[in-house]
Write a protein that holds these residues in place. Structure first.
Motif, PDB file in Angstrom:
ATOM      1  N   ALA A 241       0.849  -1.076  -0.067  1.00 54.36           N
ATOM      2  CA  ALA A 241      -0.077   0.633  -0.579  1.00 54.36           C
ATOM      3  C   ALA A 241       1.333   1.228   0.083  1.00 54.36           C
ATOM      4  CB  ALA A 241      -0.820  -0.041   1.373  1.00 54.36           C
ATOM      5  N   THR A 242       2.414   1.125   0.935  1.00 58.75           N
ATOM      6  CA  THR A 242       2.657   2.458   0.972  1.00 58.75           C
ATOM      7  C   THR A 242       4.602   2.896   0.131  1.00 58.75           C
ATOM      8  OG1 THR A 242       3.652   1.612   3.055  1.00 58.75           O
ATOM      9  CG2 THR A 242       1.378   2.605   3.322  1.00 58.75           C
ATOM     10  N   GLY A 243       4.620   1.352  -0.125  1.00 61.83           N
ATOM     11  CA  GLY A 243       6.262   1.104  -0.850  1.00 61.83           C
ATOM     12  C   GLY A 243       6.539   0.725   0.352  1.00 61.83           C
ATOM     13  N   LEU A 244       6.347   1.458   1.318  1.00 65.64           N
ATOM     14  CA  LEU A 244       7.298   1.390   2.888  1.00 65.64           C
ATOM     15  C   LEU A 244       8.483   0.064   3.363  1.00 65.64           C
ATOM     16  CD1 LEU A 244       5.695   3.496   5.167  1.00 65.64           C
ATOM     17  CD2 LEU A 244       7.036   4.298   4.231  1.00 65.64           C
ATOM     18  N   TYR A 269      -0.006   4.333  11.381  1.00 64.82           N
ATOM     19  CA  TYR A 269       0.613   4.950  10.436  1.00 64.82           C
ATOM     20  C   TYR A 269       0.383   4.187   9.112  1.00 64.82           C
ATOM     21  CZ  TYR A 269       5.692   5.504   8.396  1.00 64.82           C
ATOM     22  OH  TYR A 269       6.851   5.820   8.540  1.00 64.82           O
ATOM     23  N   MET A 270      -0.132   3.134   8.568  1.00 66.31           N
ATOM     24  CA  MET A 270      -0.045   3.250   6.699  1.00 66.31           C
ATOM     25  C   MET A 270      -1.175   4.243   6.247  1.00 66.31           C
ATOM     26  SD  MET A 270      -0.647  -0.276   5.046  1.00 66.31           S
ATOM     27  CE  MET A 270      -2.362  -0.891   5.852  1.00 66.31           C
ATOM     28  N   GLN A 271      -2.196   4.007   7.213  1.00 62.63           N
ATOM     29  CA  GLN A 271      -3.154   5.358   7.097  1.00 62.63           C
ATOM     30  C   GLN A 271      -2.594   7.054   7.098  1.00 62.63           C
ATOM     31  OE1 GLN A 271      -6.435   4.327   9.304  1.00 62.63           O
ATOM     32  NE2 GLN A 271      -7.357   6.404   9.120  1.00 62.63           N
ATOM     33  N   GLU A 272      -1.847   6.689   7.926  1.00 60.08           N
ATOM     34  CA  GLU A 272      -1.344   8.222   8.207  1.00 60.08           C
ATOM     35  C   GLU A 272      -0.212   9.138   7.128  1.00 60.08           C
ATOM     36  OE1 GLU A 272       0.825   8.327  11.993  1.00 60.08           O
ATOM     37  OE2 GLU A 272       1.229  10.718  11.566  1.00 60.08           O
ATOM     38  N   TYR A 273       0.031   7.545   6.850  1.00 58.08           N
ATOM     39  CA  TYR A 273       1.115   7.972   5.885  1.00 58.08           C
ATOM     40  C   TYR A 273       0.447   8.068   4.337  1.00 58.08           C
ATOM     41  CZ  TYR A 273       5.008   7.199   2.397  1.00 58.08           C
ATOM     42  OH  TYR A 273       6.455   6.833   1.259  1.00 58.08           O
ATOM     43  N   LEU A 274      -0.726   7.361   4.556  1.00 60.05           N
ATOM     44  CA  LEU A 274      -1.686   7.590   3.271  1.00 60.05           C
ATOM     45  C   LEU A 274      -2.161   8.647   2.942  1.00 60.05           C
ATOM     46  CD1 LEU A 274      -2.791   3.853   2.298  1.00 60.05           C
ATOM     47  CD2 LEU A 274      -0.973   4.697   1.429  1.00 60.05           C
ATOM     48  N   GLU A 275      -2.432   9.472   4.230  1.00 62.39           N
ATOM     49  CA  GLU A 275      -2.885  10.551   3.991  1.00 62.39           C
ATOM     50  C   GLU A 275      -2.417  11.568   3.459  1.00 62.39           C
ATOM     51  OE1 GLU A 275      -5.307  10.391   7.874  1.00 62.39           O
ATOM     52  OE2 GLU A 275      -6.190   9.054   7.728  1.00 62.39           O
ATOM     53  N   GLN A 276      -1.265  11.284   4.040  1.00 63.96           N
ATOM     54  CA  GLN A 276      -0.548  12.911   3.625  1.00 63.96           C
ATOM     55  C   GLN A 276       0.247  13.052   2.486  1.00 63.96           C
ATOM     56  OE1 GLN A 276       3.094  12.299   6.206  1.00 63.96           O
ATOM     57  NE2 GLN A 276       2.243  13.413   8.313  1.00 63.96           N
TER      58      GLN A 276
END
Lengths: 280, 189
Positions: A241-244, A269-276
């Motif tokens: 989802a994030t590529g992290l 954290y995943m959600q936060e990262y995607l929202e950003q």
């Protein structure tokens, strides 16, 4: 819920838990016995962490509860609701917003600050329990700093598997004195306890123990010179989802294609990262 | 409500002991504990109950009776006390004597040790001490009016870690500092 006192526990119980937490902070890694009250959830479901949370929480706190990296699992939701309904405080899924974080088996990916308190739920506080069944004797071993048993467990794993096979709850030496179970967090999270900016509290409700690691405390994962401590590696694997890459990943199988893929274990954290990323 | 006052005071105490040397302010106590500093009263309300025993230096009866009445905690001698309260009026000799008598726990149960609540003139000026240990990034500095002899005495009684005493300092302005047994203190000249 208005029939219950603020934060569910009576003041007498809170005092006892609060005193135990202070002793824990003064003796890092030492398991302080406490009375462990009956809670409205079963022992082994986070009652130790919950009692610490309830004894500490105040009207201005903002609470985050994690269960294996997820804020939305049944266990996390129920604990959050119990605290919320008996205190009226705000809850959050964002690590940076929380003043208190109660967690089952993960330390968040977002670095903690000195104004936050991390509270970990502990199923088995005794790192020597696999070696010695008697609590009387393990207490004596801690008194004598007799930790060969803890090393022996790791040694046997190396003999059998060529490496330490302790995935979670990998024992640590705190302030060069007490060997401690860090609760079943993955090895990946062990280095986050070392010199942490936030106070870390550990509550074992069923085993009736509270212990602590103050901020800026030396915490070493047990290891041997020729078999140094290593965290889980996710080389070549990325979160779909994030590529992290530098986070703790969960492995999934796509049921239609049979393809294996990975996602951040810390879902908030995943959600936060995607929202950003999407600029929300 | 008192439960919120003690909760807030507790969090300040927890922060003080988690970050030794950090100067925190605690609210005044809704009840009158004089001649104790008001904040000392609130700390006692926060920590004491009938499960623990306390001792007040110089056998101050007024303070002892008030503490017992408000907390239900029982008075005892310095050797058996879980909390030893040393009011501002205590002489240096008295402080040293009480610290020497305090419980330090044993190796199996190091938590069976005394917490000493020591009232001081100031936690902002006075002698300069450098602090090291858990809860402190590199080093921290503490300015306070506690004499070096008393710090030396604390060091001696805390020599055999994990045995030892934990100190909670309260000054006349109501500031609070925590010095757990793990903190190493050196005087700076």
């Amino acid at each position: 819920m208005s029939n219950y006192p603020f934060a569910f526990l009576d003041e007498q119980s809170k005092k006892e838990i609060r005193r135990s937490v202070l002793k824990g902070v003064a003796i890092p890694g030492y398991q302080v016995p406490f009375a462990s009250r009956e809670m409205p959830i079963g022992r082994g479901w986070g009652t130790g962490g919950l009692q610490i949370t309830l004894a500490l929480v105040g009207e201005d706190d903002c609470l985050k509860v994690i269960d294996q990296g997820s804020d939305e699992s049944v266990n996390a939701e129920n604990i959050k609701k119990l605290v919320q309904k008996t205190t009226g405080i705000n809850t959050t899924i964002y690590t940076s917003e929380a003043t208190m974080i109660q967690s089952r088996h993960r330390i968040p990916e977002v670095p903690l600050r000195s104004d936050q308190i991390m509270i970990l739920q502990v199923p088995e506080p005794e790192p020597l329990r696999h070696v010695e069944r008697s609590e009387f004797k393990t207490k004596q071993m801690h008194a004598e700093k007799e930790y060969s048993g803890a090393y022996l467990l790791l040694f046997e794993q190396i003999m059998r598997y060529g490496q330490t096979a302790q995935g979670a709850d990998y024992p640590v030496l705190v302030h060069n004195r007490y060997v401690m179970n860090p609760s079943p967090i993955p090895r990946f999270d062990n280095p986050k306890i070392h010199q942490s900016e936030a106070l870390m509290l550990f509550g074992a409700g069923r085993e009736k123990k509270i212990y602590a690691v103050p901020p800026y405390t030396t915490v070493k994962s047990l290891a041997f010179e020729d078999y140094p401590f290593e965290v889980e590696k996710f080389e070549g694997k990325i979160c779909r989802a994030t590529g992290l890459m530098d986070v703790f990943l969960d492995e999934f199988t796509d049921e239609e294609t049979g393809e294996t893929y990975y996602l951040c274990n810390d879902t908030s954290y995943m959600q936060e990262y995607l929202e950003q990323k999407r600029g929300i | 409500m008192i439960m919120h006052s003690t909760q807030q005071a507790y969090r300040k105490l927890l922060e003080a002991l988690s970050f030794p040397g950090k100067v925190n302010s605690v609210d005044t106590c809704p009840n009158d504990f004089s001649p104790l500093i008001s904040q000392t009263g609130l700390i006692c309300l926060t920590l004491l109950d009938s499960e623990v025993a306390f001792h007040v230096a110089e056998e101050n009866n007024l303070i002892t009776e008030t503490l017992h009445a408000y907390t239900g905690s029982h008075a005892t001698n310095a050797r058996n006390a879980d909390f030893i309260i040393l009011p501002l009026s205590s002489s240096d000799e008295e402080i040293v004597k009480k610290i020497n008598q305090a419980k330090i726990g044993d190796l199996v149960r190091p938590h069976k040790s005394a917490t000493i609540i020591l009232e001081v003139e100031s936690l902002k000026y006075g002698y300069k001490y450098s602090l090291k240990g858990p809860g402190i990034k590199d080093t921290n500095q503490l300015n306070c009016t506690i004499r070096p002899e008393i710090m030396e005495n604390r060091k001696n009684i805390n020599a055999e870690y994990p045995l030892g005493i934990d100190l909670i300092l309260v000054d006349q302005q109501g500031y609070v500092v925590g010095l757990p047994r793990t903190t190493q203190i050196m005087e700076v000249y």
